[in-house]
Design an enzyme around this catalytic site. Structure first.
Site, short mmCIF file in Angstrom:
data_model
loop_
_atom_site.label_atom_id
_atom_site.label_comp_id
_atom_site.label_asym_id
_atom_site.label_seq_id
_atom_site.Cartn_x
_atom_site.Cartn_y
_atom_site.Cartn_z
N ASP A 1 0.69 -1.13 0.07
CA ASP A 1 -0.03 0.12 -0.08
C ASP A 1 1.03 1.03 -0.50
O ASP A 1 2.53 0.92 0.17
CB ASP A 1 -1.06 -0.14 1.43
CG ASP A 1 -2.25 1.57 0.86
OD1 ASP A 1 -2.41 1.63 -0.04
OD2 ASP A 1 -3.53 0.74 1.62
C1 NOJ Z 1 -3.71 4.32 0.17
C2 NOJ Z 1 -4.91 2.85 -0.21
O1 NOJ Z 1 -5.19 2.41 1.64
C3 NOJ Z 1 -5.41 2.26 -1.28
O2 NOJ Z 1 -5.61 1.29 -0.88
C4 NOJ Z 1 -4.81 2.46 -2.32
O3 NOJ Z 1 -5.41 2.11 -3.40
C5 NOJ Z 1 -3.74 3.69 -2.44
N1 NOJ Z 1 -3.98 4.29 -1.78
C6 NOJ Z 1 -3.08 4.36 -3.71
O4 NOJ Z 1 -4.06 5.26 -4.02
#
Ligand code: NOJ
Length: 728
Positions: A287
């Site tokens: 993430d």
């Molecule tokens: C953080 C988020 O937790 C995740 O769900 C998302 O896909 C990513 N950022 C990318 O934007």
């Protein structure tokens, strides 16, 4: 002469044979061969770059601050693509194809969570439709809009089982139940990816957040999660296993620390379970900046160590931390990361690029946006899905639908806030494309009722200046309709709330309007289940419309007028108060079921999982099993007839639960194993069926992931009826 001969010989023997076209560029060769050929030509530096993701363009999500893009290396593995048109993609892709030695295309990813420009209802709402076909269609149409705009890969679906409404991200998933999450996961993976990734604007899907993120303590985001191996296996892993079986291309590791080992560097979940046991052949992306954040989590002392423990645990791609591009080279040279692990990770990334056909079609065709955005078919699916998501929670004295009511007072903060109906993570959705509530009500009741609109109350704060005149409006009406609830940024990432009740000002407004003594309808838009114990007794009817996306007020206006017969049922329990959390239908049994209850409130939730009313009445026949006793490997069929005894067509969802009263590992009281939604015309009967495969539907999993089926007694439960069967 001798030297000339030597020259000729050495030329023919040792100079590289000039290839017309390297094997990896030959689309007729199998993907595996192409990957191996390309991998064999890559330098260590080129390989490492493939394992990094940076951002490109302007980021619109305040939680993910994008980086300036000028210095992006052309050999990068992937970019998060924030633009809405394909131009910038194509420019960057041109650099990758033409300025790098091997011409490896970049993979462009984006958060297409509930639609792209056509914004569909939030996922939590989608699951309340119990219509997996419709959700699959929505994802398929979102894929077309995204792909035509330059996106190859979406970070969706989110399949985190969530049982705490305080957690803002509950809005992004499919509720509290593992089976429901699994079913909608499979539908959305099929929708995005199609049968194969290469045709018809399909995009790669990504299961997230792997795993257990929904168990965040007290609903706070990014925090520790206490998950036993047993719970991991019986609650959090099943939707992921289903998604992997459905052929998902990628998985995203989660931000949470799983009982002492963060998901980003968790070799048990990433390597042992996902890759070895489930044979997942796609890649795992971290993430956002999660590799770097291992330092804040206390798992790594510095960025280099963070990179080492992540890649060694099985994390293939680093999303924006820049830890992999900075440290992998040194780590590999020192032997702290093996070349084998590097090659495995790169192989996975390249495989997806070949499968997507990016080597043959690296660029996005630029066509006018009107040809692919907001097409009539996608708007139609959004509208139908938003209608089917709506849950009629209460309808005292059949107040709804509002027929023959002369004057309607329509009030509340939501009537002037179309942007709030888009929900969180609404990608490129635009407020002006949301159908406003007031317009929808006007259109719906034109010539049928007099309408008075009055906002009356803000979403939050203390401003009661509109209360008195709103009460006047309410007094003159036959029915009062209050549109209350949440703003879109009260749920989603980093948007948790400590209490899930409506803000005090809204509760107080509802109490004030009650003074008018008129029948009252409460319409809620929210990104989570709400605690309604104080306002529920004041309202005759309650509708949860969720955050519907661009259909805005039209679907709920249809429910109010009766044009739409509500068919949604809850995929998540509505607790009475925040203090009941966690409360979910599939809790395990108590040692003293009639004791240990709360002294101050009832222990049962306000609205259970599966609750949802209709304007027609369904009569359930007798639950029948084709056999009462079966051997482990035999199958049987459970059936129930449902008759629509009302006077209008409706769609009924039958939820099939099983129970196993005694087991060497205690099990939930009820477990959903199948559901089916069928339209039933007035006066007609439909037979609902559940083909029970004991190993699939009655078995359980232990804390090591071993599935077992015990002999003995089981229950099949439908709508309060239970039939018993015995496994021999
Ligand atoms: C953080 C988020 O937790 C995740 O769900 C998302 O896909 C990513 N950022 C990318 O934007």
């Amino acid at each position: 002469m001798k030297s000339i001969l030597c020259l000729i010989l050495s030329c023919s023997l040792f100079s590289p044979v000039k290839e017309d076209k390297p094997l990896y560029k030959d689309a007729s060769r199998p993907v595996e061969e192409r990957v191996e050929d390309l991998l064999g030509r890559m330098t260590q530096e080129e390989k490492i770059l493939q394992l990094n993701q940076y951002t490109l363009g302007q980021n619109t999500n305040e939680n993910n601050i994008g980086e300036v893009t000028a210095k992006i290396p052309a050999g990068i593995g992937s970019l998060i693509y924030f633009q809405e048109d394909p131009e910038m993609r194509n420019e960057m892709q041109k650099r990758a194809m033409e300025e790098t030695r091997l011409g490896i295309p970049i993979l462009f990813g984006f958060d297409v969570i509930h639609g792209y420009r056509t914004v569909y209802p939030i996922p939590l709402a989608q699951a309340c439709s119990w219509n997996t076909d419709l959700v699959q269609q929505a994802c398929s149409m979102a894929a077309v809009e995204a792909n035509c705009s330059g996106v190859d890969w979406t970070f969706s679906p989110m399949i985190d089982v969530a049982r705490d409404g305080r957690w803002g991200r509950i809005s992004e998933g499919y509720g509290e139940d593992p089976y429901t999450n699994a079913a909608f996961c499979v539908a959305s993976v099929k929708g995005y990816q199609g049968d194969g990734l290469r045709k018809d604007n399909r995009i790669a899907a990504c299961l997230k957040h792997y795993v257990g993120y929904g168990a965040s303590e007290a609903g706070r985001d990014y925090v520790y999660t206490e998950i036993s191996r047993q719970t991991l296996w019986d609650t959090y892993l099943p939707p992921y296993e289903a998604g992997v079986k459905a052929g998902v291309a990628t998985v995203m590791s989660s931000f949470n620390d799983i009982s002492g080992t963060p998901a980003t560097c968790n070799s048990y979940t990433l390597d042992e379970v996902l890759k070895k046991r489930w044979n997942f052949d796609g890649f795992v992306v971290s993430d956002w900046a999660a590799v770097d954040q291992l330092i804040s989590q206390g798992a790594a002392a510095n960025r280099k160590e963070a990179a080492r423990i992540s890649i060694n645990a099985g994390l293939d791609m680093d999303m924006v931390s820049h830890c992999y591009d900075q440290y992998l080279d040194t780590l590999i040279n020192k032997g702290d990361v093996s070349e084998e692990r590097l090659n495995d990770a790169v192989r996975r990334v390249l495989t997806l690029k070949f499968r997507l056909g990016l080597f043959e079609h690296p660029y996005t065709e630029v066509v006018p946006a009107e040809q692919y955005l907001l097409q009539p078919q996608s708007k139609e699916v959004a509208e139908r899905l938003a209608e089917e998501c709506i849950v009629l929670l209460k309808n005292e004295g059949n107040l709804l639908p509002l027929q023959d009511k002369k004057t309607l007072a329509v009030m509340g903060p939501l009537i002037d806030a179309p942007e709030e109906l888009l929900g969180n993570w609404s990608a490129h959705g635009r407020t002006e494309e949301v159908f406003p509530i007031q317009d929808a009500i006007r259109q719906e009741f034109e010539g049928k009722a007099n309408l008075a609109f009055h906002t009356g109350c803000p979403f939050e704060g203390n401003d009661r200046s509109g209360f008195a005149s709103a009460l006047e409006t309410a007094r003159k009406a036959d029915v009062v309709i209050l549109f209350m609830g949440e703003k879109r940024n009260w749920s989603g990432e980093n948007c948790s709330r400590s209490a899930i009740e409506l803000p005090a000002i809204q509760e107080s407004f509802i109490q004030e309007m009650k003074k008018a003594g008129k029948p009252m309808v409460l319409v809620l838009a929210s990104g989570r289940p709400l605690g309604l114990h104080r306002v529920e007794p004041l309202c005759d009817a309650i509708i949860e419309m969720w955050q519907p996306g661009i259909p805005g007020g039209r679907p709920v206006a249809g429910v109010l007028s009766g044009r739409v017969n509500p068919s949604g049922k809850l995929c998540v329990t509505f607790p009475r108060t925040t203090g009941q959390i966690p409360v979910y239908y599939n809790q395990r049994q108590s040692s003293r079921p009639t004791l240990g209850l709360y002294q101050d409130i009832p222990s049962a939730p306000l609205y259970e999982f599966g609750h949802g009313l209709s304007y027609t009445t369904y009569q359930y026949g007798e639950l029948k099993l084709s056999k009462q006793t079966v051997k482990k490997e035999e199958t049987l069929v459970a059936e129930i007839a449902v008759t629509n005894v009302g006077n209008r067509t409706g769609a009924e969802t039958v939820h099939w639960f099983i129970s196993d009263p005694y087991c060497r590992i205690t099990r939930p009281k009820r477990e959903l194993k199948h559901f089916e939604k069928l339209e039933i015309p007035a006066g007609e009967t439909r037979i609902f069926r559940f083909e029970i495969n004991p190993m699939r539907d009655l078995s359980f999993v232990d804390g090591e992931g071993n599935r077992f089926l015990e002999t003995g007694e089981y229950g099949v439960i439908v709508n309060g009826q239970k039939a018993c069967l015995t496994i021999e």
